[in-house]
Design an enzyme around this catalytic site. Structure first.
Site, PDB file in Angstrom:
ATOM      1  CG  ASN A   1      -0.311  -0.117   2.527  1.00 49.17           C
ATOM      2  OD1 ASN A   1       0.730  -0.748   2.651  1.00 49.17           O
ATOM      3  ND2 ASN A   1      -0.888   0.497   3.519  1.00 49.17           N
TER       4      ASN A   1
ATOM      5  CD  GLU B   1       5.846  -0.873  12.863  1.00 50.16           C
ATOM      6  OE1 GLU B   1       4.679  -0.549  13.159  1.00 50.16           O
ATOM      7  OE2 GLU B   1       6.824  -0.652  13.592  1.00 50.16           O
TER       8      GLU B   1
ATOM      9  CB  CYS C   1      -1.589   0.158   8.448  1.00 49.67           C
ATOM     10  SG  CYS C   1      -0.231   1.339   8.432  1.00 49.67           S
TER      11      CYS C   1
ATOM     12  CD  GLU D   1       8.897   0.581  10.240  1.00 48.99           C
ATOM     13  OE1 GLU D   1       8.269   1.309   9.454  1.00 48.99           O
ATOM     14  OE2 GLU D   1       9.419  -0.505   9.904  1.00 48.99           O
TER      15      GLU D   1
HETATM   16  P1  NAD Z   1       0.758  -9.198   3.416  1.00 48.98           P
HETATM   17  O1  NAD Z   1       0.955  -9.628   4.811  1.00 48.98           O
HETATM   18  O2  NAD Z   1      -0.080 -10.016   2.527  1.00 48.98           O
HETATM   19  O3  NAD Z   1       2.176  -9.075   2.677  1.00 48.98           O
HETATM   20  C1  NAD Z   1       3.196  -8.245   3.182  1.00 48.98           C
HETATM   21  C2  NAD Z   1       4.529  -8.742   2.653  1.00 48.98           C
HETATM   22  O4  NAD Z   1       4.785 -10.025   3.208  1.00 48.98           O
HETATM   23  C3  NAD Z   1       4.574  -8.916   1.140  1.00 48.98           C
HETATM   24  O5  NAD Z   1       5.829  -8.514   0.666  1.00 48.98           O
HETATM   25  C4  NAD Z   1       4.384 -10.409   0.976  1.00 48.98           C
HETATM   26  O6  NAD Z   1       4.948 -10.921  -0.210  1.00 48.98           O
HETATM   27  C5  NAD Z   1       5.158 -10.909   2.174  1.00 48.98           C
HETATM   28  N1  NAD Z   1       4.842 -12.273   2.584  1.00 48.98           N
HETATM   29  C6  NAD Z   1       3.745 -13.007   2.328  1.00 48.98           C
HETATM   30  N2  NAD Z   1       3.865 -14.229   2.873  1.00 48.98           N
HETATM   31  C7  NAD Z   1       5.055 -14.257   3.517  1.00 48.98           C
HETATM   32  C8  NAD Z   1       5.764 -15.230   4.270  1.00 48.98           C
HETATM   33  N3  NAD Z   1       5.270 -16.445   4.483  1.00 48.98           N
HETATM   34  N4  NAD Z   1       6.979 -14.904   4.778  1.00 48.98           N
HETATM   35  C9  NAD Z   1       7.497 -13.661   4.583  1.00 48.98           C
HETATM   36  N5  NAD Z   1       6.886 -12.711   3.854  1.00 48.98           N
HETATM   37  C10 NAD Z   1       5.679 -13.010   3.329  1.00 48.98           C
HETATM   38  O7  NAD Z   1       0.227  -7.687   3.499  1.00 48.98           O
HETATM   39  P2  NAD Z   1      -0.300  -6.765   2.310  1.00 48.98           P
HETATM   40  O8  NAD Z   1      -1.640  -7.254   1.875  1.00 48.98           O
HETATM   41  O9  NAD Z   1       0.763  -6.548   1.301  1.00 48.98           O
HETATM   42  O10 NAD Z   1      -0.454  -5.371   3.085  1.00 48.98           O
HETATM   43  C11 NAD Z   1      -1.599  -4.988   3.758  1.00 48.98           C
HETATM   44  C12 NAD Z   1      -1.452  -5.237   5.235  1.00 48.98           C
HETATM   45  O11 NAD Z   1      -0.315  -4.561   5.744  1.00 48.98           O
HETATM   46  C13 NAD Z   1      -2.624  -4.680   6.023  1.00 48.98           C
HETATM   47  O12 NAD Z   1      -2.953  -5.592   7.030  1.00 48.98           O
HETATM   48  C14 NAD Z   1      -2.073  -3.401   6.620  1.00 48.98           C
HETATM   49  O13 NAD Z   1      -2.709  -2.957   7.786  1.00 48.98           O
HETATM   50  C15 NAD Z   1      -0.671  -3.789   6.885  1.00 48.98           C
HETATM   51  N6  NAD Z   1       0.152  -2.603   6.991  1.00 48.98           N
HETATM   52  C16 NAD Z   1       0.677  -2.274   8.206  1.00 48.98           C
HETATM   53  C17 NAD Z   1       1.429  -1.116   8.340  1.00 48.98           C
HETATM   54  C18 NAD Z   1       2.022  -0.704   9.656  1.00 48.98           C
HETATM   55  O14 NAD Z   1       2.863   0.187   9.673  1.00 48.98           O
HETATM   56  N7  NAD Z   1       1.630  -1.297  10.754  1.00 48.98           N
HETATM   57  C19 NAD Z   1       1.659  -0.308   7.230  1.00 48.98           C
HETATM   58  C20 NAD Z   1       1.098  -0.688   6.001  1.00 48.98           C
HETATM   59  C21 NAD Z   1       0.365  -1.850   5.885  1.00 48.98           C
END
Ligand code: NAD
Length: 494
Positions: A161, A259, A293, A468
């Site tokens: 995102n 995060e 998020c 962060e």
């Molecule tokens: P996601 O968890 O599907 O993927 C995040 C990353 O993890 C991607 O690069 C993905 O390829 C990788 N990934 C997937 N499976 C993995 C595994 N088994 N091991 C290691 N890496 C793996 O999240 P998304 O759909 O890309 O992002 C949206 C989510 O992120 C929402 O829940 C949002 O709230 C959260 N988010 C949190 C913050 C924060 O600062 N807390 C900021 C932005 C987004």
């Protein structure tokens, strides 16, 4: 930039390892789609574990060589400042790439994403000059002091995102501290990571310090997280994936910052400046098309002004420019991926079936084949409904009434998440009381979304571990060594 075309190195991308484009050892690729049209935008490798091994080895050898890790903080700082300058010089180009990859409105990509990335490198440059230890006055016959050291290879894994901001918020401080990095960006939105790799090389970051491997998390994640030559994992993504990554990192005894998801409540008291509060509520839930998020998708309104606020929201929302992210006036664009679009469609359908009242929106918009969903307000939702308890991550606002300050706090704290929260009130004592009681890493009072690289953010509960930004972040990217230097006793004849 009218008629902007992606450069060849992004159209048919490769990994970036050891300061140069690196082909994958496998043939599989990922089609990157333009969320505004659903059409092909670029192709990247679906990386292999062998690709990761090459990247980790490059980062490991480079760390050991000392070419970056042993530079003085001041020298690293100069390079990071140059990176910030280059980001500002290329602001238009970087904004275009981010906008096309994520479907982000172009004005947002420039004003928020690019500026924040530049600010973050500047702030990290200042941290690089303050990697201080401390002299401890102990009773020991010794001169005792601590020093901070970099950890080694940091694996950064980022979501779709805010690709540029959320990778920068890890990489800039990792580099400031003297670490090297292997970055696995989200499979759907990897383009600015590859752009930044070149930019950092140009800024003077030595080859092998920052490496990018593109691909699916399921294929690469466990290998990277548990890699014996990775010294720390910095993850941002969903709570579900984060829990898995944390388990793998725990098994390998790797420190991890995580995060994770958010589902923040925005509390509007009847004593708030309601006109301003309505603007705040809208920007908090439509920002980045709701894929934020720290957005505010759960509105809690004091019952005496509930209908008044709903009416004002329903009147104002249709005037927020919605549509083509290339149009500089656009505020709400498409969802970033087909998967996210489907998730939003399903969440609203379920909420409607469960009795939610659709005040406005509640349906997709048929625009150029893109992943557009109309900004939606759902009133009279039950607190136990999935649409309230689970993260939707789209332009969807749920609205609930409360009768007392205590009830507002209980509702706000009633989900598993705890990333952000907001309080809209003119009563300063109440603002302090409620901020104090909210279970969240950040609380905004009379506003939403103000962030700065000097102010830490991060979650409580299932929204994650660690912070962060701010000087607090350095602790997760350095370790402390104690040096205790025995002193000769004072000569007896003195
Ligand atoms: P996601 O968890 O599907 O993927 C995040 C990353 O993890 C991607 O690069 C993905 O390829 C990788 N990934 C997937 N499976 C993995 C595994 N088994 N091991 C290691 N890496 C793996 O999240 P998304 O759909 O890309 O992002 C949206 C989510 O992120 C929402 O829940 C949002 O709230 C959260 N988010 C949190 C913050 C924060 O600062 N807390 C900021 C932005 C987004």
């Amino acid at each position: 930039m009218t008629g902007y075309m992606l450069p060849d190195y992004l159209l048919n991308a490769q990994h970036y390892i050891n300061g140069t484009d690196a082909p994958s050892s496998g043939d599989a690729t990922i089609q990157i789609l333009d969320p505004a049209t659903g059409q092909h935008l670029a192709t990247t490798p679906a990386g292999t574990t062998a690709d990761l091994d090459a990247a980790v080895e490059a980062a490991h050898q480079t760390f050991r060589s000392g070419v970056w890790s042993k530079l003085s903080g001041r020298e690293r700082s100069r390079v990071l400042i140059r990176a910030a300058e280059l980001i500002r010089e290329r602001a238009d180009e970087i904004a275009e790439v981010e906008s096309r990859d994520v479907g982000k409105p172009i004005s947002l990509a420039g004003a928020v994403d690019v500026n924040t990335a530049a600010d973050t490198y500047e702030y990290a440059a200042s941290l690089a000059q303050h990697l201080d230890g401390a002299v401890r006055r102990t009773p020991l016959p010794a001169h005792a002091y601590t020093q901070r050291e970099p950890l080694g290879v940091v694996a950064t894994i980022t979501p779709f995102n805010f690709p540029l901001i959320l990778s920068t918020s890890k990489i800039a401080v990792a580099l400031a501290a003297g670490n090297t990095v292997v970055h696995k960006p989200a499979e759907d939105t990897p383009l600015t990571a590859l752009l930044m790799a070149r930019l950092l090389t140009e800024a003077g970051v030595p080859d092998g310090v920052y490496n990018v491997v593109t691909g699916y998390g399921g294929d690469l994640g466990d290998h990277l997280t548990g890699h014996p030559k990775v010294n720390k994992v910095a993850f941002t993504g969903s709570t579900q994936t984060g829990a898995h990554v944390a388990a793998v990192a725990g098994q390998a005894l790797r420190p991890i910052t995580a995060e994770l998801g958010g589902n923040a409540a925005n509390i509007v008291f009847a004593d708030a400046d309601l006109e301003k509060a309505v603007e705040t509520v809208i920007s908090a839930f439509v920002f980045n098309t709701g894929q934020f998020c720290m957005g505010g998708p759960r509105l809690l309104v004091e019952r005496s002004v509930y209908e008044q606020v709903l009416e004002a929201l329903a009147g104002a929302l249709p005037h927020v420019p919605f549509g083509d992210p290339r149009d500089p006036a656009t505020v709400i664009g498409p969802l970033a991926t087909r998967q996210q679009y489907d998730k939003v469609v399903q969440a609203v359908e379920q909420a409607r079936d469960a009795g939610a009242r659709v005040v406005t929106g509640g349906e997709p918009a048929d625009l150029n084949g893109g992943y557009f969903y109309r900004p939606t307000i759902l009133a009279d939702v039950d607190n136990s409904a999935d649409v309230v308890q689970q993260e939707v991550f789209g332009p969807v606002l749920t609205v609930q009434a409360f009768d007392s300050e205590q009830e507002a706090i209980e509702l706000a704290n009633s989900t598993d998440y705890g990333l952000a929260s907001g309080v809209q009130t003119s009563n300063i004592s109440r603002a302090h009381r409620v901020s104090d009681a909210l279970e969240a890493g950040i609380v905004w009072v009379n506003g939403w979304g103000l962030l700065d690289p000097s102010m830490p953010f991060g979650g409580v509960k299932s929204s994650g571990w660690g912070r962060e930004n701010g000087p607090e972040q350095l602790d997760a990217y350095t370790r402390t060594k104690s040096v205790i230097m025995a002193l000769d006793p004072a000569p007896t004849n003195s």
